[in-house]
Design an enzyme around this catalytic site. Sequence first.
Site, PDB file in Angstrom:
ATOM      1  N   ARG A   1       4.385  -2.719  -5.873  1.00  0.00           N
ATOM      2  CA  ARG A   1       5.637  -1.897  -5.439  1.00  0.00           C
ATOM      3  C   ARG A   1       6.869  -2.078  -6.000  1.00  0.00           C
ATOM      4  NH1 ARG A   1       3.812   0.794  -0.750  1.00  0.00           N
ATOM      5  NH2 ARG A   1       2.249   0.113   0.257  1.00  0.00           N
TER       6      ARG A   1
ATOM      7  N   LEU B   1      -2.595  -8.398   1.921  1.00  0.00           N
ATOM      8  CA  LEU B   1      -1.915  -6.836   1.593  1.00  0.00           C
ATOM      9  C   LEU B   1      -1.101  -6.535   2.523  1.00  0.00           C
ATOM     10  CD1 LEU B   1      -5.520  -4.951   0.729  1.00  0.00           C
ATOM     11  CD2 LEU B   1      -3.920  -5.953  -0.955  1.00  0.00           C
ATOM     12  N   ASP B   2       0.093  -5.899   2.226  1.00  0.00           N
ATOM     13  CA  ASP B   2       0.793  -5.552   3.209  1.00  0.00           C
ATOM     14  C   ASP B   2       0.260  -4.345   4.275  1.00  0.00           C
ATOM     15  OD1 ASP B   2       1.455  -2.660   2.170  1.00  0.00           O
ATOM     16  OD2 ASP B   2       2.458  -3.999   0.642  1.00  0.00           O
ATOM     17  N   ALA B   3       0.999  -4.101   5.198  1.00  0.00           N
ATOM     18  CA  ALA B   3       0.344  -3.130   6.390  1.00  0.00           C
ATOM     19  C   ALA B   3       0.155  -2.116   5.792  1.00  0.00           C
ATOM     20  CB  ALA B   3       1.317  -2.978   7.656  1.00  0.00           C
TER      21      ALA B   3
ATOM     22  N   THR C   1      -0.801  -1.105   2.746  1.00  0.00           N
ATOM     23  CA  THR C   1      -1.832  -1.066   1.557  1.00  0.00           C
ATOM     24  C   THR C   1      -3.145  -1.100   2.250  1.00  0.00           C
ATOM     25  OG1 THR C   1      -0.091  -2.198   0.194  1.00  0.00           O
ATOM     26  CG2 THR C   1      -2.389  -2.101  -0.531  1.00  0.00           C
TER      27      THR C   1
END
Length: 223
Positions: free
Chosen positions: A180, A93-95, A97
């Site tokens: 996204r 998960l990106d930072a 999220t």
Amino acid sequence: MKEDRQLAKYLAHLGYGSRREMEAAIRRGRVTGQGEDLRFDGEPLDPPPGMVILMNKPAGFTCSRADQGRLVYELLPPRFLLRDPPLSSVGRLDADTTGLLLFTDDGKLLHRLISPKSDLPKTYEATLARPLEGHEADLFASGTLMLRGEDKPLLPAQLEVTGERTARLTITEGRYHQVRRMFAAAGNHVEALHRAAFGPLTLGDLPEGEWRLLTAEEVASLG
């Protein structure tokens, strides 16, 4: 004794320390109990290889050990990073999220869950910059949506509108920043993103930043 050396090796693989350190810990009586009731400094021993962890990831933490800044691994006991086989996140998960993130030291399970052939649904709750226009559900379900820079359309995804600028999206793929990029392709921008479910697993009442071990039944439910 041979048994003590074997136990020291096992404890070292669980990340408690080097073999020499574990041999010393055994001599000092820091390891007590027998069989499944083994304890280290009075605490139950960590699970053997094959454990799976579920975390409620907060914002601001990244999933790569090589990244700068705060890492999700900092939210786990430091010894978990010393386990052999190593502990890894199941995908990323990106930072920005938040939400459900899995970890495992089971290499076969890891590769199966992140494989493009895996069809486990993943559900995200998105907050958008602008109101939904009404065409998004059909677009995402069509199986024809092509993300910028790619040459293969996305598999059909299910969108549930939950508010003027909020929606719940369920996908069965895991392409780079997929959710996204999907909303960007629909002419919108994701301001906040939260993963609410991974297959049959949900966060329940697990607080943000906390983690728990999955039961054998929960692991089996992942297929």
